[in-house]
Design a protein around this motif. Structure first.
Motif, PDB file in Angstrom:
ATOM      1  N   GLY A 103     -46.861 106.740  51.363  1.00 10.00           N
ATOM      2  CA  GLY A 103     -47.281 105.928  52.508  1.00 10.00           C
ATOM      3  C   GLY A 103     -48.782 105.914  52.635  1.00 10.00           C
ATOM      4  O   GLY A 103     -49.496 106.399  51.750  1.00 10.00           O
ATOM      5  N   PRO A 104     -49.286 105.387  53.727  1.00  7.77           N
ATOM      6  CA  PRO A 104     -50.732 105.293  53.921  1.00  7.77           C
ATOM      7  C   PRO A 104     -51.389 106.664  53.869  1.00  7.77           C
ATOM      8  O   PRO A 104     -50.861 107.643  54.394  1.00  7.77           O
ATOM      9  CB  PRO A 104     -50.872 104.675  55.314  1.00  7.77           C
ATOM     10  N   ARG A 105     -52.546 106.712  53.246  1.00  5.29           N
ATOM     11  CA  ARG A 105     -53.280 107.965  53.119  1.00  5.29           C
ATOM     12  C   ARG A 105     -54.428 107.997  54.120  1.00  5.29           C
ATOM     13  O   ARG A 105     -55.171 107.033  54.230  1.00  5.29           O
ATOM     14  CB  ARG A 105     -53.832 108.091  51.705  1.00  5.29           C
ATOM     15  N   HIS A 106     -54.557 109.107  54.838  1.00  7.30           N
ATOM     16  CA  HIS A 106     -55.683 109.226  55.757  1.00  7.30           C
ATOM     17  C   HIS A 106     -56.915 109.664  54.977  1.00  7.30           C
ATOM     18  O   HIS A 106     -56.815 110.354  53.966  1.00  7.30           O
ATOM     19  CB  HIS A 106     -55.362 110.214  56.882  1.00  7.30           C
ATOM     20  N   THR A 107     -58.070 109.260  55.435  1.00  7.47           N
ATOM     21  CA  THR A 107     -59.299 109.594  54.719  1.00  7.47           C
ATOM     22  C   THR A 107     -60.144 110.618  55.455  1.00  7.47           C
ATOM     23  O   THR A 107     -60.893 111.351  54.837  1.00  7.47           O
ATOM     24  CB  THR A 107     -60.141 108.326  54.478  1.00  7.47           C
ATOM     25  N   ARG A 108     -60.041 110.681  56.769  1.00 10.64           N
ATOM     26  CA  ARG A 108     -60.788 111.694  57.509  1.00 10.64           C
ATOM     27  C   ARG A 108     -60.161 111.860  58.892  1.00 10.64           C
ATOM     28  O   ARG A 108     -59.397 111.003  59.347  1.00 10.64           O
ATOM     29  CB  ARG A 108     -62.250 111.311  57.630  1.00 10.64           C
ATOM     30  N   GLY A 109     -60.517 112.971  59.530  1.00 10.29           N
ATOM     31  CA  GLY A 109     -59.956 113.230  60.850  1.00 10.29           C
ATOM     32  C   GLY A 109     -58.525 113.723  60.771  1.00 10.29           C
ATOM     33  O   GLY A 109     -58.020 114.088  59.718  1.00 10.29           O
ATOM     34  N   THR A 110     -57.855 113.724  61.894  1.00 10.02           N
ATOM     35  CA  THR A 110     -56.480 114.192  61.968  1.00 10.02           C
ATOM     36  C   THR A 110     -55.543 113.184  61.319  1.00 10.02           C
ATOM     37  O   THR A 110     -55.591 111.999  61.646  1.00 10.02           O
ATOM     38  CB  THR A 110     -56.057 114.387  63.439  1.00 10.02           C
ATOM     39  N   VAL A 170     -48.182 112.457  55.048  1.00 11.06           N
ATOM     40  CA  VAL A 170     -47.777 113.524  55.966  1.00 11.06           C
ATOM     41  C   VAL A 170     -48.461 114.816  55.547  1.00 11.06           C
ATOM     42  O   VAL A 170     -48.482 115.152  54.360  1.00 11.06           O
ATOM     43  CB  VAL A 170     -46.250 113.724  55.976  1.00 11.06           C
ATOM     44  N   GLU A 171     -49.012 115.521  56.509  1.00  9.64           N
ATOM     45  CA  GLU A 171     -49.547 116.844  56.228  1.00  9.64           C
ATOM     46  C   GLU A 171     -48.634 117.882  56.863  1.00  9.64           C
ATOM     47  O   GLU A 171     -48.334 117.815  58.065  1.00  9.64           O
ATOM     48  CB  GLU A 171     -50.962 116.999  56.778  1.00  9.64           C
ATOM     49  N   ALA A 182     -43.626 117.742  65.151  1.00  8.62           N
ATOM     50  CA  ALA A 182     -43.723 116.644  64.193  1.00  8.62           C
ATOM     51  C   ALA A 182     -44.251 115.422  64.927  1.00  8.62           C
ATOM     52  O   ALA A 182     -43.604 114.924  65.853  1.00  8.62           O
ATOM     53  CB  ALA A 182     -42.364 116.356  63.571  1.00  8.62           C
ATOM     54  N   SER A 183     -45.408 114.947  64.510  1.00 10.42           N
ATOM     55  CA  SER A 183     -46.005 113.777  65.147  1.00 10.42           C
ATOM     56  C   SER A 183     -46.234 112.696  64.099  1.00 10.42           C
ATOM     57  O   SER A 183     -46.633 112.983  62.972  1.00 10.42           O
ATOM     58  CB  SER A 183     -47.333 114.142  65.814  1.00 10.42           C
ATOM     59  N   GLY A 184     -45.951 111.453  64.466  1.00 15.04           N
ATOM     60  CA  GLY A 184     -46.122 110.342  63.543  1.00 15.04           C
ATOM     61  C   GLY A 184     -44.780 109.812  63.074  1.00 15.04           C
ATOM     62  O   GLY A 184     -43.792 110.549  62.992  1.00 15.04           O
ATOM     63  N   GLU A 185     -44.743 108.533  62.738  1.00 13.14           N
ATOM     64  CA  GLU A 185     -43.480 107.884  62.386  1.00 13.14           C
ATOM     65  C   GLU A 185     -42.912 108.355  61.053  1.00 13.14           C
ATOM     66  O   GLU A 185     -41.720 108.178  60.785  1.00 13.14           O
ATOM     67  CB  GLU A 185     -43.665 106.370  62.354  1.00 13.14           C
ATOM     68  N   ARG A 186     -43.737 108.976  60.210  1.00 11.35           N
ATOM     69  CA  ARG A 186     -43.255 109.457  58.918  1.00 11.35           C
ATOM     70  C   ARG A 186     -43.047 110.973  58.893  1.00 11.35           C
ATOM     71  O   ARG A 186     -42.810 111.544  57.823  1.00 11.35           O
ATOM     72  CB  ARG A 186     -44.238 109.054  57.815  1.00 11.35           C
ATOM     73  N   ALA A 187     -43.129 111.609  60.030  1.00 14.43           N
ATOM     74  CA  ALA A 187     -43.124 113.073  60.077  1.00 14.43           C
ATOM     75  C   ALA A 187     -41.732 113.686  60.130  1.00 14.43           C
ATOM     76  O   ALA A 187     -41.591 114.864  60.452  1.00 14.43           O
ATOM     77  CB  ALA A 187     -43.941 113.552  61.268  1.00 14.43           C
ATOM     78  N   ASP A 188     -40.709 112.919  59.823  1.00 18.03           N
ATOM     79  CA  ASP A 188     -39.341 113.443  59.770  1.00 18.03           C
ATOM     80  C   ASP A 188     -39.073 113.943  58.353  1.00 18.03           C
ATOM     81  O   ASP A 188     -38.951 113.159  57.415  1.00 18.03           O
ATOM     82  CB  ASP A 188     -38.352 112.340  60.144  1.00 18.03           C
TER      83      ASP A 188
END
Length: 265
Positions: free
Chosen positions: A210-217, A195-196, A250-256
């Protein structure tokens, strides 16, 4: 790159000093003009009227001179995010101390004015390189302790404005420091990269396992304004209420973030 627990953020002592001095002045200007009816009104904090709130603010300012006057510890064992995490553990005694201080204070604005003079007299020493102070949770750099006073002043300036309906100016540099510290505290308390959390223009941190993003949004993004973030992190605003008011996105399933808030006791 957002700050992580592995790279602590630093705060410029000169800017901290200037922001603290200005924020104390902003609060004092309002406190001096409060009527007896306003001082007797509820502060919004359990069991405190506005008189008690102003007395509490004065105590937070007084704490700087008291800490500087006490013997300096040999080493620091507390950083800023650790201080923030400790506030929940020490919430009880300060509340009792504030009630006692309010009962013993005839004029809270006068006490705050005296505290401001005391602060001015010790700031040179407080920002001296290497200066350490001992406080209730441990020992820390004196310059960092001044940042904790910014947290107290900004949060309670907002409390005072909400309780009285009288605007209290929030010093930009003070708000910036508080937003950043609270964001870093979240990143340390809930480490991860899924989450950012963005609080433009002051801070962006990654948190939550949780999963880590590597690039982009990133797939999970929380964004809000500085004052809403401060209110969320200190329990003044509930997560659900901020969402309903569209004060936070808040967007995304982990953004709570509700399981992790508030951050301060």
């Amino acid at each position: 790159m957002p700050p992580t627990a592995r790279r602590a953020r630093t705060y410029d002592p000169a800017r901290t000093r200037a922001a603290l001095t200005a924020q104390v002045d902003h609060v004092l200007r309002v406190a001096i003009g409060l009527t007896a009816a306003q001082l007797a009104a509820p502060s919004g904090l359990p069991g405190w009227d506005v008189h008690a709130l102003v007395a509490h603010i004065a105590r937070q300012v007084e704490a700087v001179a008291q800490a500087v006057a006490a013997p300096a510890p040999a080493r620091a064992d507390l950083d800023l995010t650790a201080w923030a995490g400790s506030t929940a553990r020490i919430a009880g005694p300060p509340d009792a101390d504030t009630r006692q201080a309010a009962a013993e204070t005839a004029d809270a604005a006068v006490r705050l004015e005296e505290a401001a003079r005391g602060l001015a007299g010790v700031l040179d020493e407080a920002v001296a390189p290497g200066r350490l102070v001992a406080i209730t949770p441990g020992a820390m750099r004196s310059a960092d302790f001044l940042v904790t006073r910014l947290v107290e002043l900004v949060v309670h300036s907002d409390d005072l404005a909400v309780a009285t309906g009288v605007p209290v100016t929030l010093e930009r540099q003070a708000v910036a420091a508080v937003v950043r510290l609270l964001a870093d505290t979240l990143a340390v308390a809930v480490p991860g990269n899924s989450v950012e959390v963005r609080v433009p223009p002051y801070a962006a941190v990654q948190c939550v396992p949780g999963p880590r993003h590597t690039r982009g949004t990133p797939p999970n993004v929380v964004e809000t304004d500085p004052l809403t973030w401060i209110r969320l992190a200190t329990g003044r605003t509930a997560w659900a209420d901020a969402l309903a008011a569209a004060a936070v996105s808040a967007s995304g399933e982990r953004a709570d973030l509700s399981p992790y808030l508030p951050l301060l006791g």
